[in-house]
Design a protein around this motif. Structure first.
Motif, PDB file in Angstrom:
ATOM      1  N   GLN A 117       2.033  -0.703  13.052  1.00  0.00           N
ATOM      2  CA  GLN A 117       1.102   0.580  13.563  1.00  0.00           C
ATOM      3  C   GLN A 117       0.471   0.319  14.785  1.00  0.00           C
ATOM      4  O   GLN A 117       1.093  -0.370  15.307  1.00  0.00           O
ATOM      5  CB  GLN A 117      -0.377   0.319  12.449  1.00  0.00           C
ATOM      6  CG  GLN A 117       0.099  -0.233  10.893  1.00  0.00           C
ATOM      7  CD  GLN A 117      -1.169  -0.286  10.077  1.00  0.00           C
ATOM      8  OE1 GLN A 117      -2.166   0.465  10.603  1.00  0.00           O
ATOM      9  NE2 GLN A 117      -1.074  -0.646   9.010  1.00  0.00           N
ATOM     10  N   GLU A 123      -3.096   3.934  13.105  1.00  0.00           N
ATOM     11  CA  GLU A 123      -2.294   4.360  12.210  1.00  0.00           C
ATOM     12  C   GLU A 123      -0.935   4.286  12.095  1.00  0.00           C
ATOM     13  O   GLU A 123      -0.251   3.126  12.899  1.00  0.00           O
ATOM     14  CB  GLU A 123      -1.993   5.984  13.095  1.00  0.00           C
ATOM     15  CG  GLU A 123      -1.394   6.096  14.269  1.00  0.00           C
ATOM     16  CD  GLU A 123      -1.076   7.627  15.133  1.00  0.00           C
ATOM     17  OE1 GLU A 123      -1.544   8.746  14.331  1.00  0.00           O
ATOM     18  OE2 GLU A 123      -0.531   7.365  15.980  1.00  0.00           O
ATOM     19  N   THR A 124       0.122   4.333  11.666  1.00  0.00           N
ATOM     20  CA  THR A 124       0.847   4.078  11.343  1.00  0.00           C
ATOM     21  C   THR A 124       2.442   4.568  12.526  1.00  0.00           C
ATOM     22  O   THR A 124       2.038   5.662  12.694  1.00  0.00           O
ATOM     23  CB  THR A 124       1.665   4.042   9.837  1.00  0.00           C
ATOM     24  OG1 THR A 124       2.250   5.527   8.886  1.00  0.00           O
ATOM     25  CG2 THR A 124       1.133   3.753   9.111  1.00  0.00           C
ATOM     26  N   CYS A 125       3.358   4.118  12.657  1.00  0.00           N
ATOM     27  CA  CYS A 125       4.141   4.856  13.479  1.00  0.00           C
ATOM     28  C   CYS A 125       5.558   3.810  13.230  1.00  0.00           C
ATOM     29  O   CYS A 125       6.349   3.193  13.751  1.00  0.00           O
ATOM     30  CB  CYS A 125       3.323   3.837  15.529  1.00  0.00           C
ATOM     31  SG  CYS A 125       3.751   2.840  15.396  1.00  0.00           S
ATOM     32  N   GLU A 126       5.980   4.057  12.106  1.00  0.00           N
ATOM     33  CA  GLU A 126       7.314   3.356  11.352  1.00  0.00           C
ATOM     34  C   GLU A 126       7.904   5.243  12.055  1.00  0.00           C
ATOM     35  O   GLU A 126       7.742   5.919  12.575  1.00  0.00           O
ATOM     36  CB  GLU A 126       7.259   3.707   9.862  1.00  0.00           C
ATOM     37  CG  GLU A 126       6.149   2.560   9.439  1.00  0.00           C
ATOM     38  CD  GLU A 126       6.826   1.861   9.661  1.00  0.00           C
ATOM     39  OE1 GLU A 126       7.866   1.207  10.177  1.00  0.00           O
ATOM     40  OE2 GLU A 126       5.576   0.340   8.955  1.00  0.00           O
ATOM     41  N   ASN A 140       3.096   9.982   9.918  1.00  0.00           N
ATOM     42  CA  ASN A 140       2.358   8.659  10.558  1.00  0.00           C
ATOM     43  C   ASN A 140       0.425   8.889   9.838  1.00  0.00           C
ATOM     44  O   ASN A 140       0.396   9.841  10.600  1.00  0.00           O
ATOM     45  CB  ASN A 140       1.903   8.763  11.923  1.00  0.00           C
ATOM     46  CG  ASN A 140       3.729   8.244  12.586  1.00  0.00           C
ATOM     47  OD1 ASN A 140       4.048   7.930  11.563  1.00  0.00           O
ATOM     48  ND2 ASN A 140       3.684   9.304  13.323  1.00  0.00           N
ATOM     49  N   THR A 189      -2.495  11.391  18.593  1.00  0.00           N
ATOM     50  CA  THR A 189      -3.637  11.506  17.761  1.00  0.00           C
ATOM     51  C   THR A 189      -4.860  11.385  18.110  1.00  0.00           C
ATOM     52  O   THR A 189      -5.992  11.856  17.269  1.00  0.00           O
ATOM     53  CB  THR A 189      -3.363   9.939  16.090  1.00  0.00           C
ATOM     54  OG1 THR A 189      -2.397   9.961  15.615  1.00  0.00           O
ATOM     55  CG2 THR A 189      -4.627  10.249  15.843  1.00  0.00           C
TER      56      THR A 189
END
Length: 551
Positions: free
Chosen positions: A143, A296-299, A305, A478
């Motif tokens: 994240q 936020e997620t950032c996979e 995301n 974002t």
């Protein structure tokens, strides 16, 4: 008002049939019902309402309307009208086609209920729980977090305008709560000064005299108002008088001068209508309002995301917001394994604390030393000295060893090593090493933190670490979506809680929009050739060759 549990809502057959016929691909509002079963259930909100009383509207439906409202940037009237008229809204709320909806003022009352306690964060947690159960977000991933400024819903006022407007706001409040108190106090002169909102030119006439008069009026008004009958505007007036005036030798009020000192920006009120907004400066940016921190997620992969946490704070250091972010992510069972942050969020103690308490690795550059040697890039910095914790001594680049070693708590939080003047005086590098002092003093953190700091600075030289940290920059997109796409640069409401609620509803709306666009994405199809391109193809010209290659 009580709530009747309403679980497992089913879309009426006629509503579903017409919605599918008119919207074959299904807009975002319909996606919420199809994939997340409406996001919430009335039982999730049962503790927010009393057990007895007349039945009210479904809180799950109202929460969904609030999210769709911020998704589409609608006002309360427009959102209520959409519930009455739009088929996709009726489908998302599982309403009949002839359902009349509700009055727009219901949304204001529901937001007031959401602002109590930490219900805004609970609303975000409920939505993330539903998304986690659907396999759309997982724990122990990667994240990233960033922050930006939010302007309060208030004008920027000069000191004279602030005091005058505070008196006017307190008079307006007193006229509503206790008009009898104003009898014998307000006369024609008061009506001239405070009868309408304050609008002053850039250079008003007699500013000092008017400021003293406003302070005297404020004092007389506060003396008239009993403590138990004061409202928030009167309390704001009291605080504004304290921060702008002092008592003179005769017991009267006089404006504060520069020599008297001014309250710091962290405690100074900037508007009588929003007592929690603060004035802040970051670099070349000046504003009055709040900070919003978005996580936020950032996979890596095809998944969207998703925003996992939103924190709205007063303008403080970013490091103060990080522990709360990790605590909320832990409660949501969404703690990351790696958390990407810029240097404003990081300190060596936070690196250690995050690993110890949450097993979260913070990825980001720790700030460099603030010593003048580091700033001017001259002389020997702390990193040029060799520290031997076992022997409790420090060796300088010229081979001299320290004679004094002082550990915390005497010099908390740092350990201090000092050299003797007879070692530094004959040294040719003394002017660039110990400027203005008899001998060099080296301050450094305890051993476990010092080694962690050294490891962080060594990692910053690794190309793999740099590629990983480059992923953090995606959160700035974002932030732009948050600010420019959903108009959150300026708060819609007064107060910290309502501003935070606005950010939470916007964050949930962005999550839904991202998931809907990801699951309903159509495969790419190259556009058909134009008429002129067909003409070229028919005559065997060059167009056909590269068109077929593009296909």
């Amino acid at each position: 008002m009580s709530v009747r549990p309403r679980s497992g809502a089913v879309v009426p057959e006629l509503t579903a049939q017409m919605a599918r016929a008119s919207n074959p691909s299904g807009p975002t509002a319909m996606w919420v019902r199809d994939h997340l079963d409406g996001l919430w259930d009335d039982r999730d909100f049962a503790s927010w309402y009393p057990r007895d009383g007349r039945p009210g509207l479904s809180p799950a439906q109202l929460a969904t309307v609030c999210v769709l409202q911020f998704l589409l940037n609608l006002s309360d009237r427009q959102a209520a009208e959409a519930v009455r008229c739009r088929i996709d809204f009726k489908y998302a709320l599982a309403l009949d086609l002839d359902d009349p909806g509700f009055h727009h003022s219901v949304l204001t009352d529901f937001r007031d209920r959401l602002c109590e306690d930490d219900r805004a964060d609970q609303l975000l947690s409920l939505s993330l729980t539903r998304m986690r159960e659907a396999g759309m977000v997982a724990e122990r991933g990667r994240q990233r977090t960033d922050s930006t400024q939010v302007l309060a819903a208030a004008r920027d006022l000069t000191r004279l305008e602030l005091v005058l407007e505070a008196v006017r706001a307190a008079l307006e409040e007193a006229a509503q709560r206790a008009p009898d108190i104003l009898d014998g106090l307000v006369d024609a002169e008061w009506a001239t000064r405070y009868g309408r909102p304050v609008r002053l030119p850039s250079q008003p006439s007699h500013p000092v005299t008017r400021l003293k008069q406003a302070g005297a009026d404020a004092r007389r008004l506060l003396e008239r108002l009993p403590y138990h009958r004061r409202g928030p505007r009167a309390e704001a007036l009291r605080q504004i008088v304290v921060q702008n005036f002092l008592l003179d030798a005769r017991g009267g009020l006089r404006p504060r001068a520069e020599k008297d000192g001014q309250p710091k920006g962290a405690v100074r009120i900037v508007s009588p209508y929003d007592r929690e907004a603060r004035r802040a400066i970051r670099g070349n940016t000046r504003w009055s309002g709040y900070l919003v921190h978005v996580t936020e997620t950032c996979e890596t992969g095809p998944q969207a995301n998703l925003i996992t946490d939103i924190a709205t704070t007063k303008p403080t250091r970013d490091t103060e917001a990080l522990p709360g972010i990790h605590t909320r992510l832990r409660d949501r069972r969404l703690l990351p394994l790696q958390h990407l942050l810029d240097g404003g969020y990081l300190s060596v103690s936070l690196l250690h604390r995050s690993l110890r308490d949450h097993q979260v690795e913070l990825v980001g550059p720790v700030k460099a030393s603030g010593a003048w040697q580091s700033k001017e890039q001259t002389g020997f910095t702390r990193d040029d000295f060799t520290i031997d914790f076992d022997q409790r001594q420090v060796t300088c680049p010229n081979g001299k060893t320290s004679h004094i070693w002082i550990e915390p708590p005497a010099m908390a939080p740092c350990t201090v090593a000092r050299f003797h003047p007879h070692q530094c005086n004959p040294c040719p590098d003394r002017p660039a090493c110990a400027r203005g002092t008899a001998a060099r003093t080296v301050n450094f953190l305890p051993r476990h933190l010092h080694e962690l700091q050294a490891q962080n600075r060594a990692n910053q030289q690794d190309s793999q670490w740099r590629r990983l940290y480059a992923t953090r920059s995606g959160v700035e997109g974002t932030i732009c979506e948050f600010i420019n796409g959903h108009r959150t640069r300026r708060s819609r409401y007064h107060g910290h809680r309502k501003t935070h609620l606005q950010h939470v509803l916007t964050g949930i709306a962005i999550n839904i929009e991202r998931l809907a666009s990801r699951t309903t994405r159509h495969p790419h199809r190259p556009r058909s050739p134009t008429t002129f391109q067909q003409y070229l193809d028919a005559r065997g010209l060059t167009w056909e060759c590269w068109w077929r290659q593009g296909k």
